[in-house]
Design a protein around this motif. Structure first.
Motif, PDB file in Angstrom:
ATOM      1  N   LEU A  33       0.949  -1.228   0.112  1.00  0.00           N
ATOM      2  CA  LEU A  33       0.010   0.044  -0.003  1.00  0.00           C
ATOM      3  C   LEU A  33       0.883   1.318  -0.112  1.00  0.00           C
ATOM      4  CD1 LEU A  33      -2.560  -1.128   2.588  1.00  0.00           C
ATOM      5  CD2 LEU A  33      -2.984  -1.082   0.469  1.00  0.00           C
ATOM      6  N   ARG A  34       0.432   2.150  -0.811  1.00  0.00           N
ATOM      7  CA  ARG A  34       1.135   3.586  -0.742  1.00  0.00           C
ATOM      8  C   ARG A  34       0.994   4.248   0.751  1.00  0.00           C
ATOM      9  NH1 ARG A  34       4.110   4.086  -5.557  1.00  0.00           N
ATOM     10  NH2 ARG A  34       3.160   3.086  -6.966  1.00  0.00           N
ATOM     11  N   SER A  35      -0.138   4.048   1.101  1.00  0.00           N
ATOM     12  CA  SER A  35      -0.493   4.799   2.480  1.00  0.00           C
ATOM     13  C   SER A  35      -1.412   3.876   2.993  1.00  0.00           C
ATOM     14  CB  SER A  35      -1.038   6.090   2.361  1.00  0.00           C
ATOM     15  OG  SER A  35      -2.086   6.167   1.575  1.00  0.00           O
ATOM     16  N   GLY A  36      -1.364   3.710   4.548  1.00  0.00           N
ATOM     17  CA  GLY A  36      -2.455   2.720   5.137  1.00  0.00           C
ATOM     18  C   GLY A  36      -2.749   3.032   6.322  1.00  0.00           C
ATOM     19  N   LEU A  37      -4.028   2.701   7.106  1.00  0.00           N
ATOM     20  CA  LEU A  37      -4.163   2.797   8.304  1.00  0.00           C
ATOM     21  C   LEU A  37      -3.253   2.590   9.140  1.00  0.00           C
ATOM     22  CD1 LEU A  37      -6.774   3.788   9.884  1.00  0.00           C
ATOM     23  CD2 LEU A  37      -7.715   1.499   9.597  1.00  0.00           C
ATOM     24  N   GLY A  38      -2.766   3.276  10.206  1.00  0.00           N
ATOM     25  CA  GLY A  38      -1.975   2.667  11.298  1.00  0.00           C
ATOM     26  C   GLY A  38      -0.342   2.646  10.661  1.00  0.00           C
ATOM     27  N   PHE A  50       5.903   3.828  -0.289  1.00  0.00           N
ATOM     28  CA  PHE A  50       5.341   2.794   0.230  1.00  0.00           C
ATOM     29  C   PHE A  50       5.369   2.857   1.610  1.00  0.00           C
ATOM     30  CE2 PHE A  50       6.500   1.303  -3.964  1.00  0.00           C
ATOM     31  CZ  PHE A  50       5.573   0.837  -4.726  1.00  0.00           C
ATOM     32  N   ALA A  51       3.927   2.529   2.348  1.00  0.00           N
ATOM     33  CA  ALA A  51       3.949   2.593   3.764  1.00  0.00           C
ATOM     34  C   ALA A  51       4.790   1.396   4.364  1.00  0.00           C
ATOM     35  CB  ALA A  51       2.347   2.298   4.191  1.00  0.00           C
ATOM     36  N   THR A  52       4.987   1.734   5.762  1.00  0.00           N
ATOM     37  CA  THR A  52       5.580   1.124   6.368  1.00  0.00           C
ATOM     38  C   THR A  52       4.897   0.815   7.656  1.00  0.00           C
ATOM     39  OG1 THR A  52       7.917   1.540   5.700  1.00  0.00           O
ATOM     40  CG2 THR A  52       7.770   0.534   7.816  1.00  0.00           C
ATOM     41  N   PHE A  53       4.795  -0.639   8.082  1.00  0.00           N
ATOM     42  CA  PHE A  53       3.783  -0.807   9.210  1.00  0.00           C
ATOM     43  C   PHE A  53       4.746  -1.462  10.418  1.00  0.00           C
ATOM     44  CE2 PHE A  53       1.026  -0.772   5.627  1.00  0.00           C
ATOM     45  CZ  PHE A  53       0.072  -0.061   6.039  1.00  0.00           C
ATOM     46  N   ALA A  54       4.420  -1.042  11.558  1.00  0.00           N
ATOM     47  CA  ALA A  54       5.042  -1.959  12.705  1.00  0.00           C
ATOM     48  C   ALA A  54       5.266  -3.170  12.683  1.00  0.00           C
ATOM     49  CB  ALA A  54       4.555  -1.293  14.154  1.00  0.00           C
ATOM     50  N   ASN A  55       4.079  -3.857  12.331  1.00  0.00           N
ATOM     51  CA  ASN A  55       4.336  -5.261  12.323  1.00  0.00           C
ATOM     52  C   ASN A  55       3.558  -5.411  11.007  1.00  0.00           C
ATOM     53  OD1 ASN A  55       1.341  -5.542  13.433  1.00  0.00           O
ATOM     54  ND2 ASN A  55       2.456  -4.686  15.506  1.00  0.00           N
ATOM     55  N   GLU A  56       3.633  -7.129  11.071  1.00  0.00           N
ATOM     56  CA  GLU A  56       2.742  -7.777   9.998  1.00  0.00           C
ATOM     57  C   GLU A  56       1.322  -7.624  10.160  1.00  0.00           C
ATOM     58  OE1 GLU A  56       3.463 -11.771   9.137  1.00  0.00           O
ATOM     59  OE2 GLU A  56       5.675 -11.679   9.232  1.00  0.00           O
ATOM     60  N   ALA A  62      -4.527  -3.227   7.544  1.00  0.00           N
ATOM     61  CA  ALA A  62      -4.388  -2.015   6.315  1.00  0.00           C
ATOM     62  C   ALA A  62      -5.032  -2.689   4.916  1.00  0.00           C
ATOM     63  CB  ALA A  62      -3.239  -1.124   6.376  1.00  0.00           C
ATOM     64  N   LEU A  63      -4.525  -3.753   4.430  1.00  0.00           N
ATOM     65  CA  LEU A  63      -4.609  -4.260   3.254  1.00  0.00           C
ATOM     66  C   LEU A  63      -6.348  -4.771   3.336  1.00  0.00           C
ATOM     67  CD1 LEU A  63      -4.604  -5.294   0.355  1.00  0.00           C
ATOM     68  CD2 LEU A  63      -3.648  -7.222   1.490  1.00  0.00           C
ATOM     69  N   ARG A  64      -6.777  -5.280   4.356  1.00  0.00           N
ATOM     70  CA  ARG A  64      -8.258  -5.554   4.474  1.00  0.00           C
ATOM     71  C   ARG A  64      -9.196  -4.154   4.647  1.00  0.00           C
ATOM     72  NH1 ARG A  64     -11.178  -9.741   6.357  1.00  0.00           N
ATOM     73  NH2 ARG A  64     -13.270  -9.205   6.969  1.00  0.00           N
ATOM     74  N   TYR A  65      -8.639  -3.215   5.296  1.00  0.00           N
ATOM     75  CA  TYR A  65      -9.427  -2.096   5.455  1.00  0.00           C
ATOM     76  C   TYR A  65      -9.326  -1.373   3.920  1.00  0.00           C
ATOM     77  CZ  TYR A  65     -10.809   2.834   6.494  1.00  0.00           C
ATOM     78  OH  TYR A  65     -11.241   4.164   6.398  1.00  0.00           O
ATOM     79  N   ASP A  66      -8.496  -1.427   2.952  1.00  0.00           N
ATOM     80  CA  ASP A  66      -8.441  -0.792   1.664  1.00  0.00           C
ATOM     81  C   ASP A  66      -9.480  -1.414   0.886  1.00  0.00           C
ATOM     82  OD1 ASP A  66      -6.900   0.929   0.054  1.00  0.00           O
ATOM     83  OD2 ASP A  66      -6.686  -0.874  -1.017  1.00  0.00           O
ATOM     84  N   ILE A  67      -9.286  -2.765   1.019  1.00  0.00           N
ATOM     85  CA  ILE A  67     -10.434  -3.660   0.036  1.00  0.00           C
ATOM     86  C   ILE A  67     -11.999  -3.236   0.743  1.00  0.00           C
ATOM     87  CG2 ILE A  67     -11.403  -6.008  -0.136  1.00  0.00           C
ATOM     88  CD1 ILE A  67      -8.283  -6.984   0.000  1.00  0.00           C
ATOM     89  N   GLU A  68     -12.179  -3.335   2.207  1.00  0.00           N
ATOM     90  CA  GLU A  68     -13.091  -3.000   2.470  1.00  0.00           C
ATOM     91  C   GLU A  68     -13.827  -1.510   2.171  1.00  0.00           C
ATOM     92  OE1 GLU A  68     -12.849  -3.493   6.688  1.00  0.00           O
ATOM     93  OE2 GLU A  68     -13.360  -5.656   6.572  1.00  0.00           O
ATOM     94  N   VAL A  69     -12.976  -0.428   2.127  1.00  0.00           N
ATOM     95  CA  VAL A  69     -13.527   0.674   1.546  1.00  0.00           C
ATOM     96  C   VAL A  69     -13.927   0.828   0.072  1.00  0.00           C
ATOM     97  CG1 VAL A  69     -12.477   3.003   0.634  1.00  0.00           C
ATOM     98  CG2 VAL A  69     -11.957   2.121   3.022  1.00  0.00           C
TER      99      VAL A  69
END
Length: 120
Positions: A33-38, A50-56, A62-69
């Motif tokens: 993701l280019r940007s993501g929740l959290g 590309f977004a960096t997340f603290a953990n998997e 964030a991927l699930r949220y993007d799909i749900e939107v």
């Protein structure tokens, strides 16, 4: 019937998740993701930021949220993939074919037709 988790897994495979040194793996970002929740930060690459997340788990969430939107927007799988992996940056037809093959659905199916996984 195809599930949201199946779409997430197909996307992560196309984005290089689990491949040592890939942007997706390095950034705990299975959807690239280019940007993501959290997100905790980002990485600038020759292909963009590309977004960096603290953990998997945060990356998967964030991927699930993007799909749900996109589901709430009423997008078809085709519309979603062409937006998610645009032809200016990807071989979008190949991406769509791969995802459709993994899900066993028509490219013009609505994302909202995907079922929840057993664990939600």
């Amino acid at each position: 019937m195809a599930r949201i988790i199946d779409l997430m897994n197909a996307i992560s495979k196309m984005e290089g998740w689990g491949v040592k040194g890939s942007i997706a793996t390095r950034n705990n970002n299975p959807g690239n993701l280019r940007s993501g929740l959290g997100q905790t930060g980002s990485e600038e690459t020759v292909n963009g930021k590309f977004a960096t997340f603290a953990n998997e788990a945060d990356g998967w969430r964030a991927l699930r949220y993007d799909i749900e939107v996109r589901m709430r927007e009423g997008k078809s799988l085709r519309e979603f993939i062409y937006q998610y992996a645009p032809p200016t940056e990807n071989k979008t037809d190949n991406y769509l074919s791969y995802v459709v093959g993994k899900l066993g659905v028509d490219a013009d199916s609505k994302l909202s037709d995907l079922q929840e996984s057993v664990n939600g």
